[in-house]
Design an enzyme around this catalytic site. Structure first.
Site, PDB file in Angstrom:
ATOM      1  N   ARG A 170       0.920  -1.154   0.077  1.00 45.99           N
ATOM      2  CA  ARG A 170      -0.041   0.139  -0.016  1.00 45.99           C
ATOM      3  C   ARG A 170       0.965   1.206   0.063  1.00 45.99           C
ATOM      4  O   ARG A 170       0.689   2.302  -0.500  1.00 45.99           O
ATOM      5  CB  ARG A 170      -0.829   0.064   1.314  1.00 45.99           C
ATOM      6  CG  ARG A 170      -2.224   0.640   1.032  1.00 45.99           C
ATOM      7  CD  ARG A 170      -3.062   0.537   2.172  1.00 45.99           C
ATOM      8  NE  ARG A 170      -4.067   1.586   2.231  1.00 45.99           N
ATOM      9  CZ  ARG A 170      -3.634   2.449   3.101  1.00 45.99           C
ATOM     10  NH1 ARG A 170      -2.646   2.528   3.875  1.00 45.99           N
ATOM     11  NH2 ARG A 170      -4.308   3.716   3.126  1.00 45.99           N
ATOM     12  N   ASP A 206     -18.904   6.845   0.805  1.00 45.92           N
ATOM     13  CA  ASP A 206     -19.312   5.901   2.025  1.00 45.92           C
ATOM     14  C   ASP A 206     -20.724   6.349   2.699  1.00 45.92           C
ATOM     15  O   ASP A 206     -21.389   5.436   3.013  1.00 45.92           O
ATOM     16  CB  ASP A 206     -18.388   5.908   3.167  1.00 45.92           C
ATOM     17  CG  ASP A 206     -16.891   6.066   2.416  1.00 45.92           C
ATOM     18  OD1 ASP A 206     -15.962   4.998   2.427  1.00 45.92           O
ATOM     19  OD2 ASP A 206     -16.407   7.204   1.815  1.00 45.92           O
ATOM     20  N   HIS A 220     -11.326   7.968   4.658  1.00 44.82           N
ATOM     21  CA  HIS A 220     -11.972   7.008   3.516  1.00 44.82           C
ATOM     22  C   HIS A 220     -11.228   5.711   3.289  1.00 44.82           C
ATOM     23  O   HIS A 220     -10.220   5.548   2.511  1.00 44.82           O
ATOM     24  CB  HIS A 220     -12.082   7.739   1.996  1.00 44.82           C
ATOM     25  CG  HIS A 220     -12.551   7.038   1.029  1.00 44.82           C
ATOM     26  ND1 HIS A 220     -13.744   6.362   0.965  1.00 44.82           N
ATOM     27  CD2 HIS A 220     -11.643   6.342   0.116  1.00 44.82           C
ATOM     28  CE1 HIS A 220     -13.731   5.727  -0.310  1.00 44.82           C
ATOM     29  NE2 HIS A 220     -12.744   5.860  -0.850  1.00 44.82           N
TER      30      HIS A 220
HETATM   31  P1  NAD Z   1      -8.456   4.164 -14.076  1.00 44.04           P
HETATM   32  O1  NAD Z   1      -7.072   3.330 -14.039  1.00 44.04           O
HETATM   33  O2  NAD Z   1      -9.438   3.704 -14.744  1.00 44.04           O
HETATM   34  O3  NAD Z   1      -8.001   5.857 -14.576  1.00 44.04           O
HETATM   35  C1  NAD Z   1      -6.894   6.258 -14.138  1.00 44.04           C
HETATM   36  C2  NAD Z   1      -6.588   7.255 -15.191  1.00 44.04           C
HETATM   37  O4  NAD Z   1      -5.406   8.079 -14.851  1.00 44.04           O
HETATM   38  C3  NAD Z   1      -6.135   6.559 -16.492  1.00 44.04           C
HETATM   39  O5  NAD Z   1      -6.904   6.853 -17.642  1.00 44.04           O
HETATM   40  C4  NAD Z   1      -4.503   7.027 -16.441  1.00 44.04           C
HETATM   41  O6  NAD Z   1      -4.115   7.107 -17.966  1.00 44.04           O
HETATM   42  C5  NAD Z   1      -4.585   8.262 -15.663  1.00 44.04           C
HETATM   43  N1  NAD Z   1      -3.335   8.858 -15.448  1.00 44.04           N
HETATM   44  C6  NAD Z   1      -2.279   8.113 -14.627  1.00 44.04           C
HETATM   45  N2  NAD Z   1      -1.400   8.998 -14.265  1.00 44.04           N
HETATM   46  C7  NAD Z   1      -1.592  10.225 -15.010  1.00 44.04           C
HETATM   47  C8  NAD Z   1      -1.072  11.522 -14.801  1.00 44.04           C
HETATM   48  N3  NAD Z   1       0.208  11.651 -14.322  1.00 44.04           N
HETATM   49  N4  NAD Z   1      -1.543  12.454 -15.343  1.00 44.04           N
HETATM   50  C9  NAD Z   1      -2.755  12.404 -15.871  1.00 44.04           C
HETATM   51  N5  NAD Z   1      -3.606  11.071 -15.965  1.00 44.04           N
HETATM   52  C10 NAD Z   1      -2.807  10.094 -15.352  1.00 44.04           C
HETATM   53  O7  NAD Z   1      -8.757   4.202 -12.536  1.00 44.04           O
HETATM   54  P2  NAD Z   1     -10.290   4.521 -11.875  1.00 44.04           P
HETATM   55  O8  NAD Z   1     -10.893   3.148 -11.562  1.00 44.04           O
HETATM   56  O9  NAD Z   1     -10.700   5.798 -12.884  1.00 44.04           O
HETATM   57  O10 NAD Z   1      -9.863   5.234 -10.561  1.00 44.04           O
HETATM   58  C11 NAD Z   1      -9.187   6.240 -10.187  1.00 44.04           C
HETATM   59  C12 NAD Z   1      -8.976   6.738  -8.721  1.00 44.04           C
HETATM   60  O11 NAD Z   1     -10.086   6.976  -8.070  1.00 44.04           O
HETATM   61  C13 NAD Z   1      -8.098   5.496  -8.221  1.00 44.04           C
HETATM   62  O12 NAD Z   1      -7.133   6.114  -7.266  1.00 44.04           O
HETATM   63  C14 NAD Z   1      -9.262   4.829  -7.407  1.00 44.04           C
HETATM   64  O13 NAD Z   1      -8.804   4.311  -6.225  1.00 44.04           O
HETATM   65  C15 NAD Z   1      -9.993   6.212  -6.926  1.00 44.04           C
HETATM   66  N6  NAD Z   1     -11.375   5.772  -6.544  1.00 44.04           N
HETATM   67  C16 NAD Z   1     -11.804   6.620  -5.680  1.00 44.04           C
HETATM   68  C17 NAD Z   1     -12.919   6.399  -4.969  1.00 44.04           C
HETATM   69  C18 NAD Z   1     -13.586   7.508  -3.804  1.00 44.04           C
HETATM   70  O14 NAD Z   1     -14.399   7.461  -3.102  1.00 44.04           O
HETATM   71  N7  NAD Z   1     -12.615   8.585  -3.515  1.00 44.04           N
HETATM   72  C19 NAD Z   1     -13.926   5.617  -5.365  1.00 44.04           C
HETATM   73  C20 NAD Z   1     -13.513   4.656  -6.541  1.00 44.04           C
HETATM   74  C21 NAD Z   1     -12.350   4.809  -7.023  1.00 44.04           C
END
Ligand code: NAD
Length: 311
Positions: A88, A148, A175
């Site tokens: 992590r 949540d 979270h």
């Molecule tokens: P994903 O892999 O589908 O999308 C991530 C995107 O970020 C990709 O398109 C990738 O190309 C882009 N990326 C990576 N590095 C980058 C950079 N330096 N600059 C610009 N773009 C960049 O992932 P996802 O399923 O969309 O999840 C995204 C985030 O949201 C994760 O960290 C996930 O844990 C989080 N998330 C948060 C919650 C919440 O409650 N806060 C809930 C679900 C997911």
């Protein structure tokens, strides 16, 4: 002023968010940025073909960091996922450096708006975004425990068969695994949940732990079945965006600095806050019982330790 939103990270979460914005007619101009430029372009092209069904006139296009200069809001959903064998902390280090570089690029444009982050671990990364940006903490916000809390309200409403909009209860803290339900401040309509339990018959004290467990493990359960969770968070981010753009003064549990309201470490953590066009207007102080205060302290300690590990 034009309501311009820049999204950084056009993955599942980012695009669920923009899809919600377009369907609800939130914002006027939406710019998509991703390290994978072709992905951002393809998403913009696809969404443009749906714009005629949006409730209002909107513009969507791919862009770059210079577009942040006059943006009202920059939403960050960019990040990488945990690879097999990766700890992590390793994931945190990777995402922390991604967030730092994105925030620096955004600030380099002359941006003076509001940051909203969803990338996990959202509390720690929002703290880092705030430190990197140099903006007041009122303008750097994380989605915190808003998703949540939406899950909690849904579970309670299902149990008692009352509309979810009449259920008022919060998940507070990180979270993540140390989050907790603030049962002492849970209401249905104007009735405390404890009274509902006494008089209504459909919910008992024993159900509360089950509800908490269901909410806490919801992300794991969804990820096990479909690898990622995104519609819920996409809609929550749209709800937060609407509260900002329409200056709603709405109370939402977000990742914020607690402004000394509680005897806990000064870290970004999930607490209810009033949000409007200026960002966080103020954090709402709740009267927590001893158990809840201990849980909030434990959650803040965990977040502080992670932040210290990153240094
Ligand atoms: P994903 O892999 O589908 O999308 C991530 C995107 O970020 C990709 O398109 C990738 O190309 C882009 N990326 C990576 N590095 C980058 C950079 N330096 N600059 C610009 N773009 C960049 O992932 P996802 O399923 O969309 O999840 C995204 C985030 O949201 C994760 O960290 C996930 O844990 C989080 N998330 C948060 C919650 C919440 O409650 N806060 C809930 C679900 C997911």
């Amino acid at each position: 002023m034009k309501q311009k939103i820049v999204l950084v990270g056009t993955g599942f979460v980012g695009m669920s968010y923009v899809y919600s914005l377009i369907n609800q007619g939130i914002g006027e101009e939406i710019v998509l940025i991703d390290v994978n430029k072709a992905k951002a372009e393809g998403e913009a092209m696809d969404l443009n073909h749906g714009l005629s069904f949006s409730p209002k006139r909107m513009h969507v296009r791919a862009g770059d960091y210079a577009d942040c200069r006059d943006a009202t809001l920059v939403v960050i959903a960019a990040g990488v996922n945990q690879k097999p064998g990766e700890t992590r902390l390793m994931l945190l280090q990777k995402n922390a450096s991604i967030i730092r570089s994105i925030v620096q690029s955004v600030m380099g444009s002359g941006f003076q708006g509001i940051f909203l982050l969803a990338t996990n671990p959202v509390d720690i990364l929002t703290h880092i975004a705030w430190q990197t940006s140099g903006l007041p903490s009122s303008r750097v916000i994380g989605s915190g425990t808003s998703l949540d809390t939406a899950r909690l309200r849904y579970e309670i409403s299902q149990k008692i068969d009352i509309n979810v909009s009449n259920v008022h209860a919060y998940i507070l803290g990180e979270h993540g695994d140390s989050e907790f339900v603030c049962w002492s401040n849970a209401f249905v309509g104007v009735k405390p949940l404890t009274d509902v339990i006494k008089t209504y018959g459909k919910i008992a004290h024993e159900d509360l732990e089950t509800i908490h467990h269901t909410v806490k493990t919801a992300a794991y359960e969804i990820i096990q079945r479909k690898q990622a969770s995104y519609y819920g968070i996409g809609m929550v981010l749209a709800y937060i965006t609407k509260a900002i753009l329409l200056d709603e003064n709405r109370i939402i549990p977000l990742s914020v600095l607690h402004e000394g309201l509680y005897p806990i470490e000064p870290v970004y953590i999930g607490l209810p806050a009033v949000i409007n066009r200026q960002g966080i207007h103020h954090v709402v102080q709740l009267t927590l019982n001893e158990q809840e205060l201990t849980a909030l302290q434990a959650s803040a300690n965990i977040l502080k330790q992670s932040l210290d590990q990153l240094k």
